[in-house]
Structure formats: C-alpha cells, structure tokens
Design an enzyme around this catalytic site. Sequence first.
Site, short mmCIF file in Angstrom:
data_model
loop_
_atom_site.label_atom_id
_atom_site.label_comp_id
_atom_site.label_asym_id
_atom_site.label_seq_id
_atom_site.Cartn_x
_atom_site.Cartn_y
_atom_site.Cartn_z
N GLU A 133 0.81 -1.23 0.00
CA GLU A 133 0.00 0.00 0.00
C GLU A 133 0.84 1.28 0.00
OE1 GLU A 133 -3.93 0.09 0.69
OE2 GLU A 133 -3.35 -1.56 -0.62
N GLY A 190 2.00 2.58 -2.88
CA GLY A 190 1.82 3.25 -4.17
C GLY A 190 2.60 2.61 -5.32
N LYS A 191 2.94 1.34 -5.18
CA LYS A 191 3.65 0.66 -6.27
C LYS A 191 2.83 0.65 -7.56
CE LYS A 191 4.18 -3.37 -4.46
NZ LYS A 191 3.63 -3.14 -3.12
N LYS A 207 2.23 -8.49 -13.15
CA LYS A 207 1.97 -8.59 -11.72
C LYS A 207 2.26 -10.05 -11.36
CE LYS A 207 0.38 -7.41 -7.60
NZ LYS A 207 0.94 -6.36 -6.73
N GLU A 238 5.77 -5.83 -11.21
CA GLU A 238 5.36 -5.37 -9.88
C GLU A 238 5.27 -6.57 -8.95
OE1 GLU A 238 1.73 -3.00 -9.40
OE2 GLU A 238 1.75 -3.42 -7.26
N ALA A 266 4.61 -8.10 -4.87
CA ALA A 266 3.51 -8.01 -3.91
C ALA A 266 4.13 -7.53 -2.61
CB ALA A 266 2.87 -9.38 -3.72
N SER A 270 3.28 8.57 -2.66
CA SER A 270 2.15 9.47 -2.39
C SER A 270 2.65 10.66 -1.58
CB SER A 270 1.06 8.71 -1.63
OG SER A 270 -0.06 9.53 -1.44
N1 LIG Z 1 -0.39 8.86 -5.47
C1 LIG Z 1 -1.51 8.25 -5.14
N2 LIG Z 1 -2.70 8.74 -5.56
C2 LIG Z 1 -3.86 8.16 -5.22
N3 LIG Z 1 -3.97 7.08 -4.52
C3 LIG Z 1 -2.84 6.53 -4.08
C4 LIG Z 1 -1.56 7.07 -4.37
N4 LIG Z 1 -0.64 6.28 -3.81
C5 LIG Z 1 -1.33 5.32 -3.21
N5 LIG Z 1 -2.64 5.47 -3.36
C6 LIG Z 1 -3.74 4.62 -2.87
O1 LIG Z 1 -3.23 3.86 -1.82
C7 LIG Z 1 -3.60 2.51 -1.99
C8 LIG Z 1 -2.34 1.71 -2.21
O2 LIG Z 1 -1.72 2.10 -3.43
P1 LIG Z 1 -1.18 1.00 -4.42
O3 LIG Z 1 -2.27 0.05 -4.78
O4 LIG Z 1 -0.49 1.69 -5.54
O5 LIG Z 1 -0.14 0.29 -3.42
P2 LIG Z 1 0.79 -0.93 -3.70
O6 LIG Z 1 2.11 -0.57 -3.12
O7 LIG Z 1 0.74 -1.25 -5.14
O8 LIG Z 1 0.14 -2.09 -2.84
P3 LIG Z 1 0.24 -3.70 -3.07
O9 LIG Z 1 1.37 -4.18 -2.23
O10 LIG Z 1 -1.09 -4.17 -2.58
O11 LIG Z 1 0.44 -3.97 -4.52
C9 LIG Z 1 -4.54 2.43 -3.16
O12 LIG Z 1 -5.86 2.45 -2.69
C10 LIG Z 1 -4.21 3.66 -3.95
O13 LIG Z 1 -5.33 4.14 -4.65
MG LIG Z 2 0.01 -2.86 -6.07
#
Ligand SMILES: Nc1ncnc2c1ncn2[C@@H]1O[C@H](COP(=O)(O)OP(=O)(O)OP(=O)(O)O)[C@@H](O)[C@H]1O
Ligand SMILES: [Mg+2]
Length: 240
Positions: free
Chosen positions: A12, A14-15, A37, A109, A111, A171
């Site tokens: 979570e 923002g990847k 993925k 990407e 997990a 983010s």
């Molecule tokens: N820059 C951003 N703008 C809007 N939402 C964001 C941003 N960064 C993160 N988020 C929100 O935070 C949450 C996590 O972001 P994201 O899915 O990109 O994380 P992740 O690192 O890919 O997580 P995972 O390990 O589950 O793949 C999502 O709900 C996403 O919409």
């Molecule tokens: Mg992700």
Amino acid sequence: MPILVITGTGTEVGKTVTTAAVAACALAAGRSVAVLKAAQTGVAPGEPGDAAEVARLAGALTTAELARYPEPLAPGTAARRAGLAPVRPQDVVEAAQKLAAEHDLVLVEGAGGLLVRFDEAGGTLADAAQSLRAPVLVVATAGLGTLNTTELTARELRSRGLELLGVVIGSWPDSPDLASRCNVTDLPEVAGAPLLGALPAGSGALPPAAFRVAARGWLAPRLDGTWEAEAFRGRTGSQV
Ligand SMILES: Nc1ncnc2c1ncn2[C@@H]1O[C@H](COP(=O)(O)OP(=O)(O)OP(=O)(O)O)[C@@H](O)[C@H]1O
Ligand SMILES: [Mg+2]
C-alpha cells in the site's frame, strides 16, 4: 533497461500507481510496455487487479498476472491456504523474459515489499530480479519511518548485487509535514541512489487522460519524465 522490477518499502505504498506513471511516461515516449503482476492477492476471480489498474491509468499496454489468490496475504501464505500452486521466482523470470522479447519495457510489480515470500522455499521478487539482472525501482512512503525501511531495502538489494535505480515517493501529501520535507533530502542519502520522483497524493484518482498528461511531471528524466529533485525541493519547501 528492458525489464524494470518495481518493489516498495511495504504494501500500500503506491507501487501500482507508480508503475502506472512509469508506464504512461514510457508510452508517451513511444515505447511499447508490458506490466507483469507476479502474484495478485486479495482479489476475487474476475475483479480487476493491479495490472488492470495500471492499464486503466496508463493506456494501451500488455498486462499479465501469473497467479491470483483470494486472501490478502503474502503470496506464499495465500497460495498454501488456497491449496493452489505458488508462483516461483523462476516463473516470474520466464514470464518477464518472454514479454521483454515483444516489448520495449517490461515492468514487474511484486507483492508488498522486497522479501515477501512467494513460495514455500522462501523465494522472493529479489530472487527473480537477480536471475533477470534487472534494475529495481523502490517506491517509498513520504513520512516518518520511510528512511529506515528504504535503507533496509537498499541494503538488501546491494547485498545481492542488484542495481537500485532509484526511489520514488508513492504518495506525496498536499501539506507535507516536517519529516516528509526532510525526507526529500535524506531518502537518496540512505538509499545510495537518486530520488526519481514523487506522485501527488490522490493522483491515482485522476481521470486517466489527466493522469497520463501529469505523470511526466512526477518522474525524473531517467524514467522519461521532466521532474527535477532540486526544483521539487524548492516548490515544496523541502530545503530543510
Ligand atoms: N499517489 C496516489 N494517488 C492516489 N492514490 C494513491 C496514491 N498512492 C497510493 N494510493 C492509494 O493507496 C492505496 C495503495 O496504493 P497501491 O495500490 O499503488 O499500493 P501498492 O504498493 O501497489 O500495494 P500492493 O502491495 O497491494 O500492490 C490504493 O488504494 C491507492 O489508490
Ligand atoms: Mg500494487
């Protein structure tokens, strides 16, 4: 750089949104892009996963997902509990290489973070990156705590002989606190690699057309964008 592995300092962070921004910039530069993925957890069959989210935001690209497990757990644990075959690092390697034969850029990407386990043997995304000899981009959070998790990730990459391309803040808050502003200077220092961008909080909720236009302003030239660390420091009051 035909294959780029995108990991994070945790889940979570923002990847997926960062992967979409990197893909959008590469597409705008005229390159063909595939997003892999490795294992999608916490999503039911038929629901859009991270790869679909990247395509929604970034545009016309190839998506691939090697396995899907319903529970939101580490892939190895989720596979075991679901009684399904795990994804092995070698599966990721083979899929990425196949996509790389047909695309200019393949974004892989993971997990969660770098050492999240994919199988019962303890295989990780880092093992796949090592076999692929692919550079790794680390997505980090902006605020307090990110220096430690970013340095731990960078040290693990270095100990494995992996190239850390740089760090992207997944983010960046509208009103950054003191820690976030200081981290703009300290993150590249602890990572031993450049800061390659910062995505504004909420960017993932932009309409796709606006996301694609804006993405170039969030990422450094190394990632086909126009973002400059120095200008960002000045703009955000991060010269602290
Ligand atoms: N820059 C951003 N703008 C809007 N939402 C964001 C941003 N960064 C993160 N988020 C929100 O935070 C949450 C996590 O972001 P994201 O899915 O990109 O994380 P992740 O690192 O890919 O997580 P995972 O390990 O589950 O793949 C999502 O709900 C996403 O919409
Ligand atoms: Mg992700």
